[in-house]
Scaffold this active site. Structure first.
Site, short mmCIF file in Angstrom:
data_model
loop_
_atom_site.label_atom_id
_atom_site.label_comp_id
_atom_site.label_asym_id
_atom_site.label_seq_id
_atom_site.Cartn_x
_atom_site.Cartn_y
_atom_site.Cartn_z
N GLU A 57 0.84 -1.19 0.00
CA GLU A 57 0.00 0.00 0.00
C GLU A 57 0.88 1.24 0.00
OE1 GLU A 57 -2.33 2.91 -0.12
OE2 GLU A 57 -3.33 0.94 -0.20
N THR A 66 -9.47 5.44 -2.59
CA THR A 66 -10.87 5.61 -2.96
C THR A 66 -11.81 5.22 -1.82
OG1 THR A 66 -10.32 5.18 -5.27
CG2 THR A 66 -12.63 4.92 -4.64
N ILE A 73 -22.77 2.48 1.22
CA ILE A 73 -24.04 1.81 0.90
C ILE A 73 -23.78 0.38 0.47
CG2 ILE A 73 -26.05 1.79 -0.64
CD1 ILE A 73 -25.64 4.81 -0.93
N HIS A 75 -25.51 -2.04 -1.70
CA HIS A 75 -26.55 -1.94 -2.72
C HIS A 75 -27.44 -3.18 -2.75
CE1 HIS A 75 -25.34 1.80 -4.72
NE2 HIS A 75 -24.12 1.48 -4.33
N VAL A 198 4.60 1.16 -5.28
CA VAL A 198 5.16 0.31 -6.33
C VAL A 198 5.48 1.15 -7.56
CG1 VAL A 198 4.66 -1.60 -7.91
CG2 VAL A 198 3.99 -1.76 -5.49
N ARG A 338 -13.88 8.39 -8.00
CA ARG A 338 -14.15 7.02 -8.43
C ARG A 338 -13.27 6.64 -9.61
NH1 ARG A 338 -20.33 8.67 -8.84
NH2 ARG A 338 -19.46 10.65 -8.21
N SER A 364 -18.83 2.08 -8.12
CA SER A 364 -20.09 1.56 -7.60
C SER A 364 -20.61 0.43 -8.49
CB SER A 364 -21.12 2.68 -7.55
OG SER A 364 -22.35 2.23 -7.08
N CYS A 467 -10.42 18.66 19.68
CA CYS A 467 -9.68 17.45 20.08
C CYS A 467 -8.37 17.23 19.33
CB CYS A 467 -10.56 16.22 19.92
SG CYS A 467 -11.11 15.89 18.22
#
Length: 500
Positions: A57, A66, A73, A75, A198, A338, A364, A467
């Site tokens: 990562e 993302t 949601i 779906h 990477v 997205r 999505s 905070c």
């Protein structure tokens, strides 16, 4: 227990999320590039087999791509025809969340989904979605008259003429979902390398030599490209397929928990268009209200800015469906991007690069499909020759950690007696204690954003105004970081500059 920084590598307790510094001789059976909802599901699925798996990562923590700006949601299986892979994986993935919640303890609720038709001509689209949902075997899908849709969701505008009700849809806390998946995968032997961007891959002696720009390398027999917005760049770096991921920005409003009058009980969709599912009103699993997103194509994959014009459009669109939405209840605006490719997901073995799996164009319903994507990729690996023997003693469960805001006064008193840090409220808006901040850090979430996503501190009405300073002090105490090494989300995102 103090931690220290060495060459930018934070050392954590054993078995917790770590910025491991791999040796040039480290070799894995599978290396997954990217740790959003897809990468982490693939990692957890592979953790149940007797192979060595690594996750690479580029960010300082998981879920920082993302996945961090997701609508949350689950779906209901009616927006897409079964001819598309994404529809089939959405349907399968939806059914997997109840068991995953039992195993991983993340917040998830099947509150149901509504598609609201505000004009008679929109009912034609709703009827099409209904027929499609029936064909997809969407759980309990119902075509509703005006009276029925208002009965299901009384906060809808009285202008509604009918709609769709899908009780099998739901809402989830996406970051805690990713964190729980990562913790489960780590518990079962997967190695996570964060801050590992990477740069390229070279196939040699039946394995990939994967390198970063600063010279670190790792070897793996198989590579899974789950790099989200940057899957196209990763593919090219491995001499695999040449495609282009297009960035589509979605801007959101976040509204306060106090806006009870405006908070619907169901996820409310407008009637969709050919370009987008539209701007939604979402009752989040933690009690806030999310309104959005927009859908604006752009060239820059790093532009997360928001505009007053688009945000006003969001509010106006939301108020058409839920009239009680008010600008005064807005506590934050943000944007997500997205990764758009084609009309469908691209999940397949590469036809050009050996032992290379493409998991690209996952927009999505990628979150809903993500557990099924893990299963799908596992099957691709088996079919391509990777031997997967089940791991004896694989444990799908992780610890259910207490949260101050959900505890009874009696249980909280017990915890305070054992550890006074439970009685020190650091974030007043979300009622987050010092003990929870410390717990997040010891699990490897050492940036302000990582702690925010794990604990919900900084997510309330003041958005960290009260905070943040306290959290910085706790990070410094727990990690050994100096004040000018504490970051918002890793890299150069330092919060305090100059000299004291």
């Amino acid at each position: 227990m103090q931690r220290s920084i060495a060459r930018g590598v934070l050392i954590y307790m054993q078995n917790n999320l770590a910025n491991l510094n791999p040796s040039p001789y480290d070799e894995y059976d599978a290396a997954i590039i990217g740790c959003g909802v897809c990468g982490v599901n693939i990692a957890r699925r592979l953790s149940s087999y007797k192979i060595k798996t690594a996750v690479l990562e580029k960010a300082a923590d998981v879920s920082f791509g993302t996945s961090k700006a997701n609508s949350g949601i689950i779906h209901g299986g009616f927006h897409h025809n079964r001819k598309y892979l994404k529809a089939r994986l959405e349907i399968q993935g939806n059914l997997m969340f109840d068991q995953l919640k039992r195993e991983l303890k993340f917040p998830f609720k099947r509150c149901g989904i509504i598609v609201a038709a505000l004009h008679d001509d929109e009912m034609k689209v709703v009827e099409h979605l209904y027929r499609q949902g029936v064909e997809n075997e969407a759980i309990g899908i119902e075509l509703c008259s005006r009276d029925r849709i208002l009965e299901v969701e009384p906060k809808l505008s009285y202008d509604v003429v009918g709609g769709l009700y899908v009780p099998g849809g739901g809402i989830i806390e996406p970051y805690l979902y990713v964190f729980a998946m990562a913790e489960s995968a780590m518990k079962n032997g997967v190695h996570f390398f964060t801050n590992f961007k990477v740069a390229g891959g070279r196939y040699q002696d039946k394995s990939w030599i994967i390198s970063t720009g600063d010279g670190r390398t790792i070897r793996a027999r198989y590579v899974i490209n789950a790099a989200g917005l940057y899957a196209d760049e990763v593919s090219k770096a491995f001499d695999a397929e040449d495609f282009t991921i297009h960035a589509r920005k979605g801007e959101y409003f976040l509204m306060d928990k106090a806006a009870v009058k405006a908070r619907p009980d169901r996820v409310v969709f407008p009637t969709p268009t050919s370009v987008s599912k539209g701007m939604l009103v979402i009752p989040t699993v933690e009690g806030t209200i999310l309104v959005g997103p927009t859908a604006d194509d752009q060239d820059d994959k790093t532009d997360f800015s928001t505009t007053s014009e688009r945000l006003e459009q969001i509010l106006d669109s939301g108020k058409h469906m839920i009239p009680f939405l008010s600008r005064s209840d807005v506590i934050a605006s943000f944007a997500g991007i997205r990764p758009c490719l084609d009309e469908d997901f691209y999940i397949d073995m590469s036809a050009k690069a050996p032992a290379f799996v493409q998991v690209a164009g996952i927009q999505s319903p990628g979150l809903t499909a993500s557990p099924a994507i893990g299963e799908y990729v596992k099957n691709l690996l088996i079919n391509s020759g990777l031997e997967l023997a089940e791991k004896p003693g694989w444990d799908p469960f992780i610890e259910d950690r207490p949260r101050s805001r959900t505890l009874s006064p009696f249980k909280l008193d017990e915890l305070i007696a054992e550890n006074p840090a439970w009685g020190n409220v650091v974030c007043r808006c979300e009622n987050v204690s010092e003990a929870e901040i410390v717990q997040a850090i010891r699990l490897g979430h050492y940036t302000l954003d990582g702690i925010k996503y794990f604990t919900r501190s900084q997510m309330g009405r003041c958005q960290g105004g009260f905070c943040t300073y306290k959290i910085i002090k706790i990070i410094m105490r727990e990690t050994g970081l100096s004040w000018n090494e504490v970051t918002k989300h890793g890299g150069e995102s330092r919060l305090l500059l100059g000299e004291l």
